[in-house]
Design a protein around this motif. Structure first.
Motif, PDB file in Angstrom:
ATOM      1  N   SER A 210     -22.632   1.733 101.526  1.00  0.00           N
ATOM      2  CA  SER A 210     -23.112   3.281 101.817  1.00  0.00           C
ATOM      3  C   SER A 210     -22.285   3.751 103.256  1.00  0.00           C
ATOM      4  O   SER A 210     -21.787   4.369 102.873  1.00  0.00           O
ATOM      5  CB  SER A 210     -24.767   3.187 102.454  1.00  0.00           C
ATOM      6  N   TRP A 211     -22.114   3.223 103.958  1.00  0.00           N
ATOM      7  CA  TRP A 211     -21.088   4.191 105.149  1.00  0.00           C
ATOM      8  C   TRP A 211     -19.854   4.457 105.055  1.00  0.00           C
ATOM      9  O   TRP A 211     -19.610   4.982 104.925  1.00  0.00           O
ATOM     10  CB  TRP A 211     -20.922   2.557 106.126  1.00  0.00           C
ATOM     11  N   LEU A 212     -19.138   3.578 103.576  1.00  0.00           N
ATOM     12  CA  LEU A 212     -17.674   3.511 103.014  1.00  0.00           C
ATOM     13  C   LEU A 212     -17.685   5.463 101.919  1.00  0.00           C
ATOM     14  O   LEU A 212     -17.501   5.626 102.222  1.00  0.00           O
ATOM     15  CB  LEU A 212     -17.378   2.373 102.533  1.00  0.00           C
ATOM     16  N   ALA A 213     -19.317   5.099 101.547  1.00  0.00           N
ATOM     17  CA  ALA A 213     -19.520   6.345 100.242  1.00  0.00           C
ATOM     18  C   ALA A 213     -19.729   7.139 101.161  1.00  0.00           C
ATOM     19  O   ALA A 213     -19.581   8.437 100.812  1.00  0.00           O
ATOM     20  CB  ALA A 213     -20.779   5.823  99.306  1.00  0.00           C
ATOM     21  N   PHE A 214     -20.589   7.222 102.125  1.00  0.00           N
ATOM     22  CA  PHE A 214     -20.881   8.281 102.629  1.00  0.00           C
ATOM     23  C   PHE A 214     -19.496   9.171 104.268  1.00  0.00           C
ATOM     24  O   PHE A 214     -19.862  10.828 104.689  1.00  0.00           O
ATOM     25  CB  PHE A 214     -21.969   8.210 103.480  1.00  0.00           C
ATOM     26  N   ARG A 215     -18.467   8.288 104.788  1.00  0.00           N
ATOM     27  CA  ARG A 215     -17.559   8.734 104.666  1.00  0.00           C
ATOM     28  C   ARG A 215     -16.889   9.484 104.148  1.00  0.00           C
ATOM     29  O   ARG A 215     -15.915  10.167 104.289  1.00  0.00           O
ATOM     30  CB  ARG A 215     -16.338   7.183 105.261  1.00  0.00           C
ATOM     31  N   ASN A 216     -16.753   9.398 102.520  1.00  0.00           N
ATOM     32  CA  ASN A 216     -15.893  10.093 101.514  1.00  0.00           C
ATOM     33  C   ASN A 216     -16.438  11.357 101.112  1.00  0.00           C
ATOM     34  O   ASN A 216     -16.026  12.397 101.484  1.00  0.00           O
ATOM     35  CB  ASN A 216     -16.076   9.042 100.423  1.00  0.00           C
ATOM     36  N   LEU A 217     -18.067  10.778 101.144  1.00  0.00           N
ATOM     37  CA  LEU A 217     -19.566  12.067 100.719  1.00  0.00           C
ATOM     38  C   LEU A 217     -19.223  13.244 102.246  1.00  0.00           C
ATOM     39  O   LEU A 217     -19.310  14.156 102.015  1.00  0.00           O
ATOM     40  CB  LEU A 217     -20.338  11.278 100.253  1.00  0.00           C
ATOM     41  N   PHE A 218     -18.964  13.053 103.823  1.00  0.00           N
ATOM     42  CA  PHE A 218     -19.771  13.566 104.443  1.00  0.00           C
ATOM     43  C   PHE A 218     -18.378  13.685 105.827  1.00  0.00           C
ATOM     44  O   PHE A 218     -18.625  13.033 106.192  1.00  0.00           O
ATOM     45  CB  PHE A 218     -20.811  13.352 104.899  1.00  0.00           C
ATOM     46  N   PRO A 219     -17.426  13.885 105.455  1.00  0.00           N
ATOM     47  CA  PRO A 219     -15.627  13.160 105.984  1.00  0.00           C
ATOM     48  C   PRO A 219     -16.343  13.818 107.354  1.00  0.00           C
ATOM     49  O   PRO A 219     -15.763  13.457 108.823  1.00  0.00           O
ATOM     50  CB  PRO A 219     -14.728  13.789 105.387  1.00  0.00           C
ATOM     51  N   HIS A 220     -17.015  15.162 107.702  1.00  0.00           N
ATOM     52  CA  HIS A 220     -17.414  15.532 108.860  1.00  0.00           C
ATOM     53  C   HIS A 220     -18.471  15.451 109.781  1.00  0.00           C
ATOM     54  O   HIS A 220     -19.083  15.889 110.651  1.00  0.00           O
ATOM     55  CB  HIS A 220     -17.060  17.275 109.034  1.00  0.00           C
ATOM     56  N   THR A 221     -19.426  14.528 108.798  1.00  0.00           N
ATOM     57  CA  THR A 221     -20.725  14.145 109.867  1.00  0.00           C
ATOM     58  C   THR A 221     -19.953  12.598 110.323  1.00  0.00           C
ATOM     59  O   THR A 221     -20.128  11.173 109.816  1.00  0.00           O
ATOM     60  CB  THR A 221     -21.897  14.128 108.801  1.00  0.00           C
ATOM     61  N   ASP A 222     -19.827  12.424 111.687  1.00  0.00           N
ATOM     62  CA  ASP A 222     -19.627  11.345 112.008  1.00  0.00           C
ATOM     63  C   ASP A 222     -20.832  10.412 112.943  1.00  0.00           C
ATOM     64  O   ASP A 222     -20.907   9.225 113.304  1.00  0.00           O
ATOM     65  CB  ASP A 222     -18.524  11.177 113.222  1.00  0.00           C
ATOM     66  N   GLU A 223     -22.121  11.117 112.945  1.00  0.00           N
ATOM     67  CA  GLU A 223     -23.185  10.670 113.799  1.00  0.00           C
ATOM     68  C   GLU A 223     -24.480  10.637 113.041  1.00  0.00           C
ATOM     69  O   GLU A 223     -24.520  11.818 112.653  1.00  0.00           O
ATOM     70  CB  GLU A 223     -23.417  10.996 114.943  1.00  0.00           C
TER      71      GLU A 223
END
Length: 390
Positions: A210-223
């Motif tokens: 999920s972290w890998l997917a979120f890194r691509n889905l929400f590239p500007h959300t770091d926290e």
């Protein structure tokens, strides 16, 4: 970041999502410069009034997987996959993010593959030693499913690729996850029953995927805080500076809520679920809804208490104000209402606007292509996105 695959050869993957009370299976094709394509999707779930005990959870889950695989291999969509990935959700795995620090008495050194592998192996052994004290996981019967570098720092500076770098100090943040050898063996054997030619079945942790997917889905959300609310278990993970830093789980899920609702209404099975949907969408009469509200106060309090305890265990500071939630749609409104209204207020900076995002099909389905016969299962779509980067 591009969602299109950079692979050179078209291939098909079988993706399996093993949760605390459901199993999902999908055939997904990948090709260069194309979105992942969901050819087939199915999900099988234990009935909520069928309480899963520790003694029979493996048997029931294996039975769900058997049914799902049989369905996947009996239609026009059937294909022999080139790769098979099994994602395990809580409680099927235990994980931890560990910081590996290395210096050579102030001397300059080069980061080599053997150095990195040695340090990561040392942390893996230390993680297993920590697990030996856990009453929930048998560390002596564990196998590693994820051991991935999530951040590297050389001389205090973050680098995207530390291999070959030179410095006097390095810090590697490593995501480590292990699962039961017995459970994995059972799942592998079932897969090989239906796909005897499959040479390799790999496992991953749903939190990591999920972290890998979120890194691509929400590239500007770091926290953010990620909550995966399963049938029987809720898994929590905190991400800071785009890196997982802590996590934990507790025994309360959507089935816990549904069983409480069934008791409150004197209903069971499909009737209880139907009433629950009417209750969540405010379609019941005011008196009936008020009566149910009063009875459900105790289960609301139980959810709050367990969530607060879990957060206090994994985090010492304020939480990120952004929260991502995965949960089945039929119980999402009840949990989201609690999260948005009060459940985490004491853990966040009140000057920030609290933001809870449900990761449902509407959020993720535009990042894949879905064939007409395949349902948009958000959990399997997340895994299909993550598989491009596993």
């Amino acid at each position: 970041m591009s969602f299109f695959s950079s692979i050179s050869k078209k291939h098909t993957e079988l993706i399996i999502d093993v949760g605390s009370s459901s199993v999902g299976v999908a055939f997904v094709t990948y090709a260069q410069n194309e979105l992942p394509c969901m050819l087939f999707v199915t999900r099988k779930e234990v009935l909520f009034d069928e309480s899963i005990g520790a003694a029979d959870i493996l048997d029931k889950t294996a039975n769900l997987l058997d049914i799902a695989l049989r369905e996947a291999t009996t239609g026009a969509h059937f294909t022999h996959p080139d790769r098979i990935t099994i994602s395990l959700a809580a409680p099927w795995y235990a994980s931890q993010v560990r910081s590996v620090r290395y210096t050579d008495n102030g001397k300059k050194f080069r980061v080599t593959k053997s150095l990195m592998e040695g340090l990561m192996q040392t942390e893996y052994k230390a993680f297993l030693k920590d697990l030996q004290a856990s009453p929930f996981f048998d560390a002596l019967n564990a196998e590693i499913i994820t051991n991935s570098l999530v951040e590297s720092k050389i001389n205090g500076y973050t680098v995207t690729d530390s291999l070959g770098s030179q410095g006097t100090s390095c810090v590697f943040d490593v995501y480590v996850a292990v699962a039961s050898s017995d459970a994995n063996k059972r799942f592998r054997e079932l897969v090989h029953t239906y796909f005897p030619r499959a040479r390799h079945v790999r496992f991953t942790a749903f939190g990591f995927a999920s972290w890998l997917a979120f890194r691509n889905l929400f590239p500007h959300t770091d926290e953010y805080l990620f909550l995966d609310i399963g049938g029987e278990i809720t898994d929590a993970m905190v991400v800071r500076n785009a890196v997982p830093v802590s996590g934990g789980s507790f025994p309360y899920g959507k089935h816990t809520m549904l069983r409480a609702f069934a008791n409150a209404t004197g209903s069971e099975g499909a009737h209880a679920l139907s009433l629950c949907n009417l209750y969540q969408t405010k379609m019941l009469g005011e008196k009936e809804r008020t009566d149910i509200d009063n009875v459900l106060q105790s289960t609301r309090k139980e959810w709050h208490t367990k969530l607060e305890t879990a957060i206090e265990t994994i985090e010492t500071g304020l939480l990120p104000y952004k929260v991502f939630v995965t949960i089945d749609a039929d119980c999402a409104p009840w949990f989201l209402e609690m999260l948005r209204n009060q459940a985490l207020r004491q853990f966040v900076d009140t000057s920030q606007q609290f933001d809870v995002t449900l990761i449902d099909a509407n959020v993720v389905q535009s990042y894949v292509t879905i064939e007409a016969q395949a349902a948009p299962d958000p959990f399997l779509i997340l895994l299909a996105i993550a598989n491009n980067h596993l």
